[in-house]
Motif scaffolding. Sequence first.
Motif, PDB file in Angstrom:
ATOM      1  N   ASP A   1      -0.155   3.529   4.731  1.00  0.00           N
ATOM      2  CA  ASP A   1      -1.253   4.125   3.982  1.00  0.00           C
ATOM      3  C   ASP A   1      -1.010   5.593   3.636  1.00  0.00           C
ATOM      4  O   ASP A   1      -1.186   5.999   2.483  1.00  0.00           O
TER       5      ASP A   1
ATOM      6  N   ASN B   1      -1.886  -0.994  -0.885  1.00  0.00           N
ATOM      7  CA  ASN B   1      -0.713  -0.898  -0.019  1.00  0.00           C
ATOM      8  C   ASN B   1      -0.497  -2.179   0.800  1.00  0.00           C
ATOM      9  O   ASN B   1       0.306  -2.206   1.718  1.00  0.00           O
ATOM     10  N   GLN B   2      -1.202  -3.252   0.421  1.00  0.00           N
ATOM     11  CA  GLN B   2      -1.060  -4.535   1.095  1.00  0.00           C
ATOM     12  C   GLN B   2      -0.347  -5.534   0.188  1.00  0.00           C
ATOM     13  O   GLN B   2      -0.680  -5.669  -0.987  1.00  0.00           O
TER      14      GLN B   2
ATOM     15  N   LEU C   1      -7.252   2.296   1.399  1.00  0.00           N
ATOM     16  CA  LEU C   1      -5.945   1.768   1.772  1.00  0.00           C
ATOM     17  C   LEU C   1      -6.065   1.112   3.140  1.00  0.00           C
ATOM     18  O   LEU C   1      -6.874   1.541   3.965  1.00  0.00           O
ATOM     19  N   GLN C   2      -5.261   0.083   3.360  1.00  0.00           N
ATOM     20  CA  GLN C   2      -5.265  -0.573   4.660  1.00  0.00           C
ATOM     21  C   GLN C   2      -4.556   0.332   5.656  1.00  0.00           C
ATOM     22  O   GLN C   2      -3.401   0.701   5.445  1.00  0.00           O
TER      23      GLN C   2
ATOM     24  N   HIS D   1      -7.019  -1.885  -1.193  1.00  0.00           N
ATOM     25  CA  HIS D   1      -5.826  -2.000  -0.370  1.00  0.00           C
ATOM     26  C   HIS D   1      -4.558  -2.239  -1.186  1.00  0.00           C
ATOM     27  O   HIS D   1      -3.825  -3.204  -0.948  1.00  0.00           O
TER      28      HIS D   1
ATOM     29  N   PHE E   1       1.831   5.967   1.152  1.00  0.00           N
ATOM     30  CA  PHE E   1       1.366   5.496  -0.154  1.00  0.00           C
ATOM     31  C   PHE E   1       0.502   6.568  -0.815  1.00  0.00           C
ATOM     32  O   PHE E   1       0.682   6.905  -1.989  1.00  0.00           O
ATOM     33  N   LEU E   2      -0.443   7.132  -0.057  1.00  0.00           N
ATOM     34  CA  LEU E   2      -1.330   8.165  -0.594  1.00  0.00           C
ATOM     35  C   LEU E   2      -0.546   9.405  -1.011  1.00  0.00           C
ATOM     36  O   LEU E   2      -0.747   9.928  -2.111  1.00  0.00           O
TER      37      LEU E   2
ATOM     38  N   CYS F   1       1.274   8.703  -4.181  1.00  0.00           N
ATOM     39  CA  CYS F   1       0.354   8.664  -5.331  1.00  0.00           C
ATOM     40  C   CYS F   1      -0.015  10.077  -5.775  1.00  0.00           C
ATOM     41  O   CYS F   1       0.002  10.387  -6.972  1.00  0.00           O
TER      42      CYS F   1
ATOM     43  N   GLY G   1      -0.988  -0.819   7.191  1.00  0.00           N
ATOM     44  CA  GLY G   1      -0.666  -1.528   5.956  1.00  0.00           C
ATOM     45  C   GLY G   1       0.772  -1.992   5.857  1.00  0.00           C
ATOM     46  O   GLY G   1       1.643  -1.547   6.590  1.00  0.00           O
TER      47      GLY G   1
END
Length: 186
Positions: A126, A76-77, A118-119, A74, A129-130, A133, A122
């Motif tokens: 999530d 993203n937390q 990922l949460q 996680h 964030f993905l 990345c 979040g």
Amino acid sequence: LPLLKDLGASWVSCVSPQHAGIPEYFLAPLVEMGIQPVIHFPLQSILTNCLPEMRLLLHTYAKWGVRYATFFEHPNQQDQWPPSRWAQGELVENFLNHYIPFASAAHAEGIQPVFPPLQAGGDYWDLVFLQSCLRSLSKRSEHLLLDNFTLGAQATMIHPDPQWGAGGPARWPSSKPYTTPEGSQD
């Protein structure tokens, strides 16, 4: 083992302590029965510098037949980061600066790194964030990681309605990370 076999399990996630390995006597029977252990290194503190120890563990796990490893959990937390790191921005780049060396070390041992779960929702969305990345890995020319990308996921419900946020950014364009306007969904 009989219960896992009866369930038809082909893999099982095993959390590995950071400074010690899961014993061979636990992993070997799993591998022998065709149940692949996925070793999970939560590494709560993303800034932990334990790569030398991790290389030794990965080498040992590979000798025992382990083929998958997940690093971090996680990311993203907010609770996975020291407050100063979370607030300083460039979270995705900071995470990748830590993740890539671990993933590369796993590849060097013949172990497939699994991108951490990922949460859902979040503190940092999530999917955003993905996406960030994946874009950054592409900009960094991390072809080995991208060409062999394996995504970890956890199946949990965080909201009573499973259709919450369906359609993503195309359907809810006014929603942004950290901001969900009234009448919108994230």
